[in-house]
Design an enzyme around this catalytic site. Structure first.
Site, PDB file in Angstrom:
ATOM      1  N   PRO A 233       0.300  -1.078  -0.040  1.00 21.23           N
ATOM      2  CA  PRO A 233      -0.134   0.028   0.261  1.00 21.23           C
ATOM      3  C   PRO A 233       0.659   1.362   0.341  1.00 21.23           C
ATOM      4  O   PRO A 233       1.395   1.454   1.143  1.00 21.23           O
ATOM      5  CB  PRO A 233      -0.512   0.032   1.429  1.00 21.23           C
ATOM      6  CG  PRO A 233       0.325  -1.215   2.446  1.00 21.23           C
ATOM      7  CD  PRO A 233       1.041  -1.766   1.148  1.00 21.23           C
ATOM      8  N   ASP A 407       5.837   2.893   2.093  1.00 20.95           N
ATOM      9  CA  ASP A 407       4.732   1.463   1.931  1.00 20.95           C
ATOM     10  C   ASP A 407       4.415   2.104   3.701  1.00 20.95           C
ATOM     11  O   ASP A 407       4.721   1.535   4.466  1.00 20.95           O
ATOM     12  CB  ASP A 407       6.083   0.286   2.126  1.00 20.95           C
ATOM     13  CG  ASP A 407       4.856  -0.444   3.024  1.00 20.95           C
ATOM     14  OD1 ASP A 407       3.912  -1.023   3.006  1.00 20.95           O
ATOM     15  OD2 ASP A 407       6.238  -2.414   2.712  1.00 20.95           O
ATOM     16  N   HIS A 408       3.071   1.819   3.463  1.00 17.80           N
ATOM     17  CA  HIS A 408       1.549   2.462   4.886  1.00 17.80           C
ATOM     18  C   HIS A 408       1.577   1.095   5.766  1.00 17.80           C
ATOM     19  O   HIS A 408       1.570   1.260   6.955  1.00 17.80           O
ATOM     20  CB  HIS A 408       0.233   2.760   4.477  1.00 17.80           C
ATOM     21  CG  HIS A 408      -0.027   3.785   5.201  1.00 17.80           C
ATOM     22  ND1 HIS A 408       0.988   4.242   6.350  1.00 17.80           N
ATOM     23  CD2 HIS A 408      -1.198   5.051   4.701  1.00 17.80           C
ATOM     24  CE1 HIS A 408       0.403   5.474   6.970  1.00 17.80           C
ATOM     25  NE2 HIS A 408      -1.205   5.478   5.572  1.00 17.80           N
ATOM     26  N   ARG A 409       2.581  -0.254   5.238  1.00 16.06           N
ATOM     27  CA  ARG A 409       2.623  -1.264   6.473  1.00 16.06           C
ATOM     28  C   ARG A 409       3.303  -0.945   6.985  1.00 16.06           C
ATOM     29  O   ARG A 409       3.150  -1.525   8.044  1.00 16.06           O
ATOM     30  CB  ARG A 409       2.738  -2.331   5.112  1.00 16.06           C
ATOM     31  CG  ARG A 409       1.499  -2.801   5.198  1.00 16.06           C
ATOM     32  CD  ARG A 409       1.982  -3.875   4.070  1.00 16.06           C
ATOM     33  NE  ARG A 409       2.848  -4.180   3.802  1.00 16.06           N
ATOM     34  CZ  ARG A 409       3.877  -4.865   2.791  1.00 16.06           C
ATOM     35  NH1 ARG A 409       3.039  -5.839   2.521  1.00 16.06           N
ATOM     36  NH2 ARG A 409       4.739  -4.711   1.804  1.00 16.06           N
TER      37      ARG A 409
END
Length: 435
Positions: A233, A407-409
């Site tokens: 994401p 990387d939004h994780r």
């Protein structure tokens, strides 16, 4: 005693490669350390060295062969004093040709069937085989072949209207009584596959073109970037930074470094700025690993370099602790060898974050795709003079855009914003790059 030379694993992730070129031939005597072949991996062309000495008794894999799995025997090396003929039995591992010998045997039968006078013996399965063989010898677009197979049309009965007598989709329409334009969508619903037919429509229907075989590098780029966009994401954060102070400092440093043969680029200074920003905001110097978050204690910056076959990212390791002149020297060396395909795996595999600069092409702004397993990449646009408000007054300044893909994780938006802020401050107050 003869020795099997096997396709080596030239990098930790290599599963197969292309045997690009043999540098020896059967009967040649080799010693340990001699270069036997050039092997193309997913990122570079590397040399395959002999470990033992002996004579090349048999080459099992021809040069140019791709998709050769790691561990596959590629040659037989006869030991010292051993006759080459004695090592010959080993190549019987290449007794794979027999199945291929059967295919040519079918080809003579194809003309008989194409003559149309011997259909007394052909069952349904037999008639399909000659048709396939005939179509393989006829100039036809991939779409025409696919539609002909779906509709049971024998391409050998058609006359092509395309370039050089090539059979195109329109010729199938004539064979079907002019009703091809309507049935085409219906026939594509056949097992041949709707999507692939629709894709081919865009470029194969009578349009001059060529099909270019994908290199191992291009296959890897396609696979990894598809996985990145599908599985990671992405969050994008963009800001603008003034370059005037950095450009002024660069000019002064280059004047002082001229006698040492070093010429700093803006990119060299951006590499250092990103590395220092990552140290300042360690929450962004990470990788997402399932149920773990890997935090790095060093900033290894992967720098995107365009090469003839695609893209490669040589690494400036520990960039936060290196001088600008050291970064410049390393970058020139890495980029030069990258374009020659001479990088070693450790020089392009790894890295904790990436930087991609397209400013030299005049691109003002773009969003880069994260290079997994990294969790961020910085995209740099062109610096250009434009009206800019400085100290509440409208002035002319050299401004560039920088866009971080995160990387939004692994990285929260606020942490990404802190990194972008630190990066901008280093660009606009560049003395921090040489402190």
């Amino acid at each position: 005693m003869s020795i099997e030379l096997k396709m080596p694993a030239l990098s930790p992730t290599m599963e197969e490669g292309t045997l690009a070129k043999w540098l020896v031939k059967e009967g040649d005597t080799v010693a340990s350390g001699d270069i036997l072949a050039e092997i193309e991996t997913d990122k570079a062309t590397m040399e395959f060295e002999a470990v033992d000495e002996g004579t090349i008794a048999k080459i099992l894999v021809a040069e140019g062969s791709d998709g050769v799995k790691v561990g596959t025997p590629i040659a037989i090396l006869a030991g010292e004093g051993e006759e080459i003929s004695a090592a010959a039995p080993a190549p019987k591992a290449e007794a794979a040709p027999p199945p291929k010998v059967e295919e040519p045997k079918i080809e003579p039968a194809a003309p008989a069937s194409g003559g149309g006078e011997t259909p007394s013996a052909p069952p349904a399965a037999a008639t399909s085989t000659p048709k396939a063989d005939a179509s393989n010898r006829i100039k036809a677009s991939p779409l025409a072949r696919r539609l002909a197979e779906a509709q049971g049309i024998d391409l050998s009965t058609l006359k092509g209207s395309g370039p050089g007598g090539r059979i195109v989709r329109a010729d199938l329409g004539k064979a079907a009584g002019g009703a091809m334009s309507a049935p085409a969508p219906t026939s594509t619903a056949a097992p041949a596959g709707l999507q692939s037919v629709e894709t081919e429509l865009a470029f194969t229907d009578g349009v001059p073109h060529e099909a270019i075989k994908l290199s191992n590098m291009r296959k890897t780029i396609a696979r990894r970037l598809t996985e990145s966009k599908q599985q990671i994401p992405h969050i994008y954060l963009t800001l603008e930074a003034r370059l005037d102070a950095l450009l002024k400092l660069r000019g002064e440093l280059n004047a002082g470094l001229a006698n040492r043969g070093v010429k700093l680029s803006v990119n060299d200074m951006l590499i250092k700025a990103l590395a220092l920003a990552l140290v300042e905001v360690p929450e962004c110097n990470v990788s997402f690993a399932g149920d773990q978050l890997i935090k790095y204690h060093r900033a290894d910056i992967s720098v995107a370099v365009s090469i003839p076959n695609g893209l490669i990212t040589p690494i400036i390791a520990g960039a936060e602790d290196k001088s600008l002149s050291k970064i410049s020297t390393e970058m020139q060396d890495l980029a030069g060898r990258a374009k020659e395909g001479k990088l070693q795996p450790h020089e392009y595999q790894g890295g904790t974050a990436s930087l991609s600069n397209m400013g030299m092409f005049g691109i003002k702004h773009f969003e880069a795709v994260i290079n997994p397993p990294q969790a961020m990449i910085m995209a740099i646009g062109a610096g250009e003079k434009r009206p800019y408000v400085i100290d509440d007054s409208l002035q002319i300044a050299t401004v560039m855009s920088a866009t971080g893909s995160f990387d939004h994780r692994a990285i929260d938006g606020a942490d990404g914003a802190r990194l972008m802020k630190a990066f901008k401050e280093l660009i606009e107050s560049p003395l921090g790059l040489v402190a």
